[in-house]
Design a protein around this motif. Structure first.
Motif, PDB file in Angstrom:
ATOM      1  N   HIS A  30       0.836  -1.214   0.000  1.00 54.04           N
ATOM      2  CA  HIS A  30       0.000   0.000   0.000  1.00 54.04           C
ATOM      3  C   HIS A  30       0.861   1.251   0.000  1.00 54.04           C
ATOM      4  CE1 HIS A  30      -3.966  -1.682   0.056  1.00 54.04           C
ATOM      5  NE2 HIS A  30      -3.641  -2.493   1.035  1.00 54.04           N
ATOM      6  N   ARG A  31       1.909   1.247   0.769  1.00 57.77           N
ATOM      7  CA  ARG A  31       2.796   2.421   0.785  1.00 57.77           C
ATOM      8  C   ARG A  31       3.423   2.643  -0.583  1.00 57.77           C
ATOM      9  NH1 ARG A  31       4.964   1.168   6.776  1.00 57.77           N
ATOM     10  NH2 ARG A  31       3.558   2.584   7.865  1.00 57.77           N
ATOM     11  N   SER A  32       3.830   1.562  -1.260  1.00 54.46           N
ATOM     12  CA  SER A  32       4.454   1.717  -2.580  1.00 54.46           C
ATOM     13  C   SER A  32       3.454   2.197  -3.628  1.00 54.46           C
ATOM     14  CB  SER A  32       5.128   0.418  -3.024  1.00 54.46           C
ATOM     15  OG  SER A  32       4.175  -0.537  -3.412  1.00 54.46           O
ATOM     16  N   GLU A  33       2.159   1.919  -3.425  1.00 55.45           N
ATOM     17  CA  GLU A  33       1.118   2.358  -4.361  1.00 55.45           C
ATOM     18  C   GLU A  33       0.573   3.743  -4.008  1.00 55.45           C
ATOM     19  OE1 GLU A  33      -2.012  -0.558  -4.603  1.00 55.45           O
ATOM     20  OE2 GLU A  33      -0.708  -2.035  -5.536  1.00 55.45           O
ATOM     21  N   GLY A  34       0.939   4.251  -2.831  1.00 55.96           N
ATOM     22  CA  GLY A  34       0.419   5.550  -2.410  1.00 55.96           C
ATOM     23  C   GLY A  34      -1.004   5.499  -1.889  1.00 55.96           C
ATOM     24  N   THR A  35      -1.436   4.366  -1.407  1.00 61.62           N
ATOM     25  CA  THR A  35      -2.778   4.226  -0.843  1.00 61.62           C
ATOM     26  C   THR A  35      -2.907   5.120   0.391  1.00 61.62           C
ATOM     27  OG1 THR A  35      -2.729   1.898  -1.513  1.00 61.62           O
ATOM     28  CG2 THR A  35      -4.488   2.559   0.004  1.00 61.62           C
ATOM     29  N   PRO A  36      -3.985   5.900   0.508  1.00 65.86           N
ATOM     30  CA  PRO A  36      -4.173   6.733   1.697  1.00 65.86           C
ATOM     31  C   PRO A  36      -4.282   5.873   2.961  1.00 65.86           C
ATOM     32  CG  PRO A  36      -5.654   7.423  -0.064  1.00 65.86           C
ATOM     33  CD  PRO A  36      -5.032   6.124  -0.489  1.00 65.86           C
ATOM     34  N   LEU A  37      -3.476   6.197   3.949  1.00 64.22           N
ATOM     35  CA  LEU A  37      -3.432   5.440   5.200  1.00 64.22           C
ATOM     36  C   LEU A  37      -3.756   6.333   6.384  1.00 64.22           C
ATOM     37  CD1 LEU A  37      -0.044   3.577   4.575  1.00 64.22           C
ATOM     38  CD2 LEU A  37      -2.336   2.603   4.333  1.00 64.22           C
ATOM     39  N   ARG A  38      -4.196   5.686   7.456  1.00 62.81           N
ATOM     40  CA  ARG A  38      -4.338   6.302   8.779  1.00 62.81           C
ATOM     41  C   ARG A  38      -3.580   5.392   9.719  1.00 62.81           C
ATOM     42  NH1 ARG A  38      -9.523   9.427  10.262  1.00 62.81           N
ATOM     43  NH2 ARG A  38      -9.880  10.529   8.329  1.00 62.81           N
ATOM     44  N   GLY A  39      -2.344   5.726   9.972  1.00 61.49           N
ATOM     45  CA  GLY A  39      -1.500   4.837  10.752  1.00 61.49           C
ATOM     46  C   GLY A  39      -1.205   3.598   9.939  1.00 61.49           C
TER      47      GLY A  39
END
Length: 99
Positions: A75-84
């Motif tokens: 998810h981080r490599s795809e730029g997915t919006p995260l909350r923590g």
């Protein structure tokens, strides 16, 4: 376990989820008009290795149990919006009919 036709429907839909976006197990079942979150989870646990499995999450944004570290990396490599360490479902949730 889900039948073969249902499994193909789930996997075909998961393959359409764009990078940086997600669908919940329940949203997949709702879109298909069949089964529920548990049936989608069963399909993903048995057959989901060949599709972007990390893009299927719990409705609260929780990542795939037992695979959180790898899912978070993807998810981080795809730029997915995260909350923590969860998905920001308001920003990342996808529905197939979106333009």
């Amino acid at each position: 376990m889900a039948d073969e036709e249902y499994a193909e429907m789930v996997l075909d839909l998961v393959e359409r989820i764009p990078p940086g976006r997600v669908m919940s197990y329940g949203a997949i079942a709702e879109y298909l008009g069949r089964g529920g979150p548990r049936q989608v989870g069963a399909v993903m646990s048995h057959y989901g290795g060949g599709v972007p499995w990390h893009r299927v999450v719990a409705s609260n944004g929780r990542l795939v149990p037992g695979h959180e570290t790898e899912a978070l990396r993807r998810h981080r490599s795809e730029g997915t919006p995260l909350r923590g360490e969860k998905i920001d479902m308001r920003s990342a949730a996808w529905w197939p009919d979106e333009s």
